[in-house]
Enzyme design. Structure first.
Site, mmCIF file in Angstrom:
data_model
loop_
_atom_site.group_PDB
_atom_site.id
_atom_site.type_symbol
_atom_site.label_atom_id
_atom_site.label_comp_id
_atom_site.label_asym_id
_atom_site.label_seq_id
_atom_site.Cartn_x
_atom_site.Cartn_y
_atom_site.Cartn_z
ATOM 1 N N ASN A 164 -4.077 -8.604 4.957
ATOM 2 C CA ASN A 164 -4.576 -7.826 6.101
ATOM 3 C C ASN A 164 -5.419 -8.683 7.032
ATOM 4 O O ASN A 164 -5.242 -8.667 8.254
ATOM 5 C CB ASN A 164 -5.458 -6.660 5.619
ATOM 6 C CG ASN A 164 -4.654 -5.543 4.979
ATOM 7 O OD1 ASN A 164 -3.437 -5.523 5.067
ATOM 8 N ND2 ASN A 164 -5.349 -4.620 4.328
ATOM 9 N N ASP A 210 0.836 -1.204 0.000
ATOM 10 C CA ASP A 210 0.000 0.000 0.000
ATOM 11 C C ASP A 210 0.872 1.256 0.000
ATOM 12 O O ASP A 210 1.814 1.355 0.788
ATOM 13 C CB ASP A 210 -0.875 0.051 1.265
ATOM 14 C CG ASP A 210 -1.988 -0.992 1.237
ATOM 15 O OD1 ASP A 210 -2.209 -1.595 0.169
ATOM 16 O OD2 ASP A 210 -2.630 -1.178 2.287
ATOM 17 N N GLY A 238 -19.753 0.842 9.102
ATOM 18 C CA GLY A 238 -18.890 1.890 9.635
ATOM 19 C C GLY A 238 -19.236 2.198 11.083
ATOM 20 O O GLY A 238 -19.330 1.294 11.919
ATOM 21 N N ALA A 239 -19.463 3.489 11.377
ATOM 22 C CA ALA A 239 -19.728 3.922 12.761
ATOM 23 C C ALA A 239 -21.040 3.376 13.320
ATOM 24 O O ALA A 239 -21.299 3.493 14.518
ATOM 25 C CB ALA A 239 -19.735 5.439 12.825
ATOM 26 N N GLY A 292 -6.355 -9.955 1.599
ATOM 27 C CA GLY A 292 -6.029 -11.286 2.109
ATOM 28 C C GLY A 292 -4.994 -11.201 3.224
ATOM 29 O O GLY A 292 -5.195 -11.726 4.332
ATOM 30 N N ASP A 332 -7.852 6.700 11.307
ATOM 31 C CA ASP A 332 -7.690 6.235 9.929
ATOM 32 C C ASP A 332 -8.599 5.021 9.741
ATOM 33 O O ASP A 332 -8.403 3.994 10.384
ATOM 34 C CB ASP A 332 -6.206 5.850 9.733
ATOM 35 C CG ASP A 332 -5.912 5.300 8.353
ATOM 36 O OD1 ASP A 332 -6.839 5.201 7.538
ATOM 37 O OD2 ASP A 332 -4.732 4.967 8.102
ATOM 38 N N ASP A 363 -11.068 -5.079 7.268
ATOM 39 C CA ASP A 363 -10.156 -6.231 7.384
ATOM 40 C C ASP A 363 -9.926 -6.595 8.854
ATOM 41 O O ASP A 363 -9.839 -7.783 9.201
ATOM 42 C CB ASP A 363 -8.820 -5.924 6.696
ATOM 43 C CG ASP A 363 -8.987 -5.759 5.191
ATOM 44 O OD1 ASP A 363 -9.929 -6.363 4.632
ATOM 45 O OD2 ASP A 363 -8.194 -5.019 4.583
ATOM 46 N N ASN A 375 -16.399 -5.933 16.267
ATOM 47 C CA ASN A 375 -16.600 -4.472 16.326
ATOM 48 C C ASN A 375 -15.549 -3.814 17.221
ATOM 49 O O ASN A 375 -15.048 -2.733 16.911
ATOM 50 C CB ASN A 375 -17.989 -4.148 16.899
ATOM 51 C CG ASN A 375 -19.078 -4.169 15.829
ATOM 52 O OD1 ASN A 375 -18.792 -4.092 14.645
ATOM 53 N ND2 ASN A 375 -20.312 -4.275 16.260
HETATM 54 P P1 ADP Z 1 -14.817 -1.056 5.398
HETATM 55 O O1 ADP Z 1 -13.513 -0.794 6.038
HETATM 56 O O2 ADP Z 1 -14.845 -2.316 4.598
HETATM 57 O O3 ADP Z 1 -15.379 0.129 4.644
HETATM 58 P P2 ADP Z 1 -16.720 -0.425 7.518
HETATM 59 O O4 ADP Z 1 -16.496 1.023 7.251
HETATM 60 O O5 ADP Z 1 -18.129 -0.899 7.488
HETATM 61 O O6 ADP Z 1 -15.870 -1.387 6.576
HETATM 62 O O7 ADP Z 1 -16.103 -0.743 8.939
HETATM 63 C C1 ADP Z 1 -15.950 -2.055 9.416
HETATM 64 C C2 ADP Z 1 -16.166 -2.066 10.899
HETATM 65 O O8 ADP Z 1 -15.238 -1.152 11.499
HETATM 66 C C3 ADP Z 1 -17.533 -1.576 11.352
HETATM 67 O O9 ADP Z 1 -18.479 -2.626 11.349
HETATM 68 C C4 ADP Z 1 -17.221 -1.095 12.753
HETATM 69 O O10 ADP Z 1 -17.174 -2.177 13.649
HETATM 70 C C5 ADP Z 1 -15.810 -0.530 12.620
HETATM 71 N N1 ADP Z 1 -15.844 0.923 12.388
HETATM 72 C C6 ADP Z 1 -15.705 1.579 11.216
HETATM 73 N N2 ADP Z 1 -15.795 2.917 11.381
HETATM 74 C C7 ADP Z 1 -15.993 3.110 12.711
HETATM 75 C C8 ADP Z 1 -16.167 4.257 13.535
HETATM 76 N N3 ADP Z 1 -16.163 5.504 13.035
HETATM 77 N N4 ADP Z 1 -16.356 4.061 14.857
HETATM 78 C C9 ADP Z 1 -16.356 2.820 15.389
HETATM 79 N N5 ADP Z 1 -16.186 1.697 14.667
HETATM 80 C C10 ADP Z 1 -16.014 1.834 13.341
#
Ligand code: ADP
Length: 342
Positions: free
Chosen positions: A77, A47, A255-256, A75, A283, A289, A315
């Site tokens: 990661n 990366d 995500g969040a 993979g 970040d 991953d 999580n």
């Molecule tokens: P990707 O990295 O594939 O885009 P996500 O953004 O859905 O996947 O994030 C994967 C997991 O990381 C989420 O299900 C959550 O558990 C955690 N996560 C991501 N962003 C946050 C955040 N801002 N606060 C807390 N946990 C987060």
């Protein structure tokens, strides 16, 4: 990155350890941690991460603040995320027979990953990902797959003995899809397919092949022909659709917002596991991953706990990752798993 005698070494056979062409000693063999528990069939990329205030729009040129070179690839990661937590992991993957490939190979060994089925190929470049990260920790990623494209079904057959003994298999879609399907079909333990990057019109066979289909909300939207998935209700509907297409169980990371889970065993009961709190968002690259490697680890170590507990633990590990810079360096070590799961 340290520059070492590895540059003078060559590897031509699958599974062969580096052969020094000088009087220098080869690196120590990987430590024997017992039988392989988590098997990862997937990609390796180097990366190149550029940090800048905002992501460039088409045609725009921006100045970055700084750049880093990191070990990546979905993979590798996910393999590293499970290994850092304490699983005994093997990676089946391809590298180029170039400097990046040699550096990556040695690093995998140093980190205790079984590299018996990581092959460096002559005349092919190691995969590369160009990642931009902005002030809000949002990112864009462009991948040049290189050697990853050469991972094929023969590599599944070659590693048959690992497929028989490992307990959890992790696959993604950064490598040949037919080979991924072949790996999933051969494996009899718990298999997790991270369908990323998402493919439009994913063959039903692939959707059905894994015990768990795990995607983020963007990928889930692509797989179900939605414009986007913004709410938990949207995610639940998309997960339901993937079950209708034959998925055995589905996790959509949000995500969040955490993650939702829906399974054929009780298709009306959608579980939502909220994300763990993050004090400082550093970040988000690699969050998915971290989630997947941790999911594999917790399924392995706590097979009798329910999916909600596994997702809850994943999580926590993913939140730890977004609170720290980098991809693999941001994944938590074994102390977090022991304290937080049960
Ligand atoms: P990707 O990295 O594939 O885009 P996500 O953004 O859905 O996947 O994030 C994967 C997991 O990381 C989420 O299900 C959550 O558990 C955690 N996560 C991501 N962003 C946050 C955040 N801002 N606060 C807390 N946990 C987060």
């Amino acid at each position: 990155f340290k520059s070492s005698a590895l540059h003078q070494m060559s590897r031509t056979r699958k599974g062969a350890h580096p052969q020094p062409q000088t009087t220098e000693q080869p690196p120590p063999p990987p430590k024997d941690n017992g039988p392989i528990e988590v098997l990862v069939f997937g990609s390796i990329n180097m990366d190149y991460i550029t940090y800048l205030n905002e992501l460039p729009k088409p045609g725009e040129t921006l100045q970055a603040m700084y750049r880093e070179q990191c070990f990546g690839g979905k993979g590798a990661n996910q393999c590293m995320a499970a290994a850092k937590l304490g699983a005994n992991c093997a990676l089946i993957a391809k590298l180029g027979q170039d400097d990046l490939g040699s550096i990556y190979y040695e690093y995998l060994q140093q980190m205790g990953i079984n590299t018996d089925y990581v092959e460096q190929l002559e005349g092919v470049e190691t995969g590369i990902a160009q990642i931009n990260v902005d002030d809000n920790a949002e990112n864009t990623i462009v991948v040049l797959p290189g050697a990853n494209q050469r991972l094929n079904s023969k590599d599944v057959s070659a590693a048959k003995k690992l497929f028989k003994t490992a307990k959890v298999l992790l696959c993604q879609l950064e490598t040949n899809h037919k080979a991924v399907l072949c790996a999933l079909k051969l494996f009899k333990g718990v298999s997790i397919l991270n369908a990323a990057p998402a493919m439009k019109d994913m063959p039903p066979e692939l959707i059905q092949a894994a015990s768990i289909l795990c995607v983020n909300e963007v990928e889930a939207a692509q797989l179900t022909d939605r414009e986007d998935i913004k709410t938990l209700q949207d995610a639940k509907a998309a997960a339901g659709e993937l079950l209708e297409k034959g998925a055995q169980s589905v996790i959509i990371t949000m995500g969040a917002l955490g993650a939702v889970h829906l399974s054929q065993s009780d298709p009306k009961y959608c579980i939502h596991c909220p994300a763990a709190p993050v004090r400082y968002l550093a970040d988000t690259s690699g969050a998915g991953d971290a989630f997947l490697g941790s999911l594999a680890y917790h399924i392995l170590r706590f097979p009798n706990l329910n999916p909600e507990s596994h997702i809850y633990a994943a999580n926590i590990c993913a939140a730890y990752s977004v609170g720290h810079r980098g991809t693999q360096p941001s994944f938590p070590g074994s102390e977090i798993a022991q304290d937080d799961l049960c």
